[in-house]
Design an enzyme around this catalytic site. Structure first.
Site, PDB file in Angstrom:
ATOM      1  N   SER A   8      18.742  37.191  23.973  1.00  0.00           N
ATOM      2  CA  SER A   8      19.268  35.891  23.554  1.00  0.00           C
ATOM      3  C   SER A   8      19.231  35.785  22.042  1.00  0.00           C
ATOM      4  O   SER A   8      18.149  35.839  21.434  1.00  0.00           O
ATOM      5  CB  SER A   8      18.439  34.753  24.159  1.00  0.00           C
ATOM      6  OG  SER A   8      18.795  33.526  23.553  1.00  0.00           O
ATOM      7  N   HIS A  33      23.424  37.622  25.053  1.00  0.00           N
ATOM      8  CA  HIS A  33      23.296  36.295  25.668  1.00  0.00           C
ATOM      9  C   HIS A  33      23.380  35.232  24.578  1.00  0.00           C
ATOM     10  O   HIS A  33      22.597  35.252  23.616  1.00  0.00           O
ATOM     11  CB  HIS A  33      21.970  36.183  26.412  1.00  0.00           C
ATOM     12  CG  HIS A  33      21.854  34.932  27.234  1.00  0.00           C
ATOM     13  ND1 HIS A  33      22.431  34.806  28.486  1.00  0.00           N
ATOM     14  CD2 HIS A  33      21.230  33.747  26.987  1.00  0.00           C
ATOM     15  CE1 HIS A  33      22.167  33.601  28.975  1.00  0.00           C
ATOM     16  NE2 HIS A  33      21.438  32.939  28.076  1.00  0.00           N
ATOM     17  N   ASP A  35      23.230  31.268  23.894  1.00  0.00           N
ATOM     18  CA  ASP A  35      22.815  29.968  24.413  1.00  0.00           C
ATOM     19  C   ASP A  35      23.504  28.854  23.638  1.00  0.00           C
ATOM     20  O   ASP A  35      23.187  28.624  22.463  1.00  0.00           O
ATOM     21  CB  ASP A  35      21.297  29.812  24.301  1.00  0.00           C
ATOM     22  CG  ASP A  35      20.552  30.651  25.325  1.00  0.00           C
ATOM     23  OD1 ASP A  35      20.858  30.519  26.516  1.00  0.00           O
ATOM     24  OD2 ASP A  35      19.665  31.421  24.932  1.00  0.00           O
ATOM     25  N   MET A  37      24.015  24.977  23.126  1.00  0.00           N
ATOM     26  CA  MET A  37      23.306  23.719  23.401  1.00  0.00           C
ATOM     27  C   MET A  37      23.976  22.586  22.638  1.00  0.00           C
ATOM     28  O   MET A  37      24.423  22.779  21.509  1.00  0.00           O
ATOM     29  CB  MET A  37      21.841  23.837  23.000  1.00  0.00           C
ATOM     30  CG  MET A  37      21.110  24.998  23.652  1.00  0.00           C
ATOM     31  SD  MET A  37      19.372  25.038  23.147  1.00  0.00           S
ATOM     32  CE  MET A  37      18.840  26.572  23.924  1.00  0.00           C
ATOM     33  N   HIS A  66      26.216  31.059  27.822  1.00  0.00           N
ATOM     34  CA  HIS A  66      25.498  30.124  28.691  1.00  0.00           C
ATOM     35  C   HIS A  66      25.686  28.715  28.135  1.00  0.00           C
ATOM     36  O   HIS A  66      25.076  28.359  27.113  1.00  0.00           O
ATOM     37  CB  HIS A  66      24.030  30.544  28.723  1.00  0.00           C
ATOM     38  CG  HIS A  66      23.142  29.637  29.496  1.00  0.00           C
ATOM     39  ND1 HIS A  66      21.767  29.699  29.411  1.00  0.00           N
ATOM     40  CD2 HIS A  66      23.403  28.640  30.387  1.00  0.00           C
ATOM     41  CE1 HIS A  66      21.228  28.785  30.200  1.00  0.00           C
ATOM     42  NE2 HIS A  66      22.199  28.125  30.794  1.00  0.00           N
ATOM     43  N   MET A  68      24.919  25.182  27.976  1.00  0.00           N
ATOM     44  CA  MET A  68      23.987  24.098  28.285  1.00  0.00           C
ATOM     45  C   MET A  68      24.548  22.825  27.666  1.00  0.00           C
ATOM     46  O   MET A  68      23.959  22.241  26.743  1.00  0.00           O
ATOM     47  CB  MET A  68      22.596  24.441  27.752  1.00  0.00           C
ATOM     48  CG  MET A  68      21.910  25.519  28.556  1.00  0.00           C
ATOM     49  SD  MET A  68      20.325  26.026  27.836  1.00  0.00           S
ATOM     50  CE  MET A  68      20.881  27.386  26.825  1.00  0.00           C
ATOM     51  N   MET A 137      17.061  29.519  35.631  1.00  0.00           N
ATOM     52  CA  MET A 137      16.253  29.143  34.470  1.00  0.00           C
ATOM     53  C   MET A 137      14.782  29.170  34.865  1.00  0.00           C
ATOM     54  O   MET A 137      14.358  28.445  35.771  1.00  0.00           O
ATOM     55  CB  MET A 137      16.634  27.747  33.982  1.00  0.00           C
ATOM     56  CG  MET A 137      18.003  27.639  33.329  1.00  0.00           C
ATOM     57  SD  MET A 137      18.230  28.703  31.876  1.00  0.00           S
ATOM     58  CE  MET A 137      16.889  28.158  30.810  1.00  0.00           C
ATOM     59  N   ASP A 173      16.402  33.672  32.976  1.00  0.00           N
ATOM     60  CA  ASP A 173      16.340  33.318  31.565  1.00  0.00           C
ATOM     61  C   ASP A 173      15.156  32.400  31.326  1.00  0.00           C
ATOM     62  O   ASP A 173      15.099  31.304  31.884  1.00  0.00           O
ATOM     63  CB  ASP A 173      17.654  32.611  31.181  1.00  0.00           C
ATOM     64  CG  ASP A 173      17.721  32.216  29.712  1.00  0.00           C
ATOM     65  OD1 ASP A 173      16.754  32.477  28.972  1.00  0.00           O
ATOM     66  OD2 ASP A 173      18.757  31.652  29.305  1.00  0.00           O
TER      67      ASP A 173
END
Length: 216
Positions: A8, A33, A35, A37, A66, A68, A137, A173
């Site tokens: 990540s 990966h 993330d 957000m 990913h 979020m 998660m 993750d």
């Protein structure tokens, strides 16, 4: 088959993000990966499509994005165009999960669904045939460096049974380290996300290998 390792970049040096992506590629990672957000669905802000587009030329490895964010649906095409290969949305943040998964596939991308620690796996039962990956998660999303939640091992095993013979990856993750990765793999995970455990020292190759070769 060897487990896939997806570092990540949330734990990378943001001032040198392209170089960091190249470094983990050369160190032997399988996927990158990313993330994303939004400061709304989770309490943090990270990468928008322009950042992903900027680092895309630094590697040919799979960009595992990913999301979020809530809502995710209006931004799926933007992330696809920016260079995502696999787009994962959260079951908790999507009121029309089946529609989002269909749309991701229509963009020519692989589709994943993520489940927070409190979310039961049954929520994905009726979308399994649209999935390339389920992301479990194993921490509460929003921050790096958290400890692994042990109850998720049982959830991973149940998802593995749900999937059966379908070609769906199980990604985990949160809090994955060389010390506990073997338990996660034994439960059924096929892809491990690791942030702090990869970027904790500059020897990324050794850190990745330690996770991949984890033994109890």
């Amino acid at each position: 088959m060897s487990v896939l390792i997806a570092p990540s970049i949330l734990s990378a040096d943001f001032a040198q993000l392209g170089a960091e992506v190249k470094a983990i590629d050369e160190a032997g990672c399988d996927w990158i990966h990313i993330d994303v957000m939004d400061g709304h669905f989770v309490p943090n802000l990270t990468f928008g499509p322009p950042v992903i587009k900027a680092i895309r030329p630094w590697t040919k490895k799979t960009f595992d994005v990913h999301l979020m964010i809530d809502p995710a649906q209006p931004y799926l095409e933007d992330y696809a165009k920016a260079g995502a290969d696999l787009i994962t949305v959260h079951a908790e943040a999507d009121k029309h999960l089946d529609r989002s998964l269909q749309f991701i596939k229509s963009l020519g991308k692989k589709a994943g669904v993520s489940l927070n620690p409190h979310t039961p796996e049954g929520i994905i039962e009726y979308v399994l045939d649209r999935l390339d990956m389920v992301l479990v998660m194993s921490v509460n999303p929003g921050f790096g460096g958290q400890s692994f939640i042990e109850s998720q091992l049982e959830k991973i095993a149940r998802i593995k049974r749900m999937i059966g013979s379908r070609p769906i990856d199980i990604q985990v993750d949160g809090g994955v380290t060389a010390d506990n990765a073997w338990k996660v793999m034994a439960a059924g995970a096929t892809c491990l996300v690791a942030g702090s455990a990869v970027f904790k020292t500059k020897d990324y190759a050794a850190n990745i290998a330690a996770i991949r070769n984890s033994k109890g």
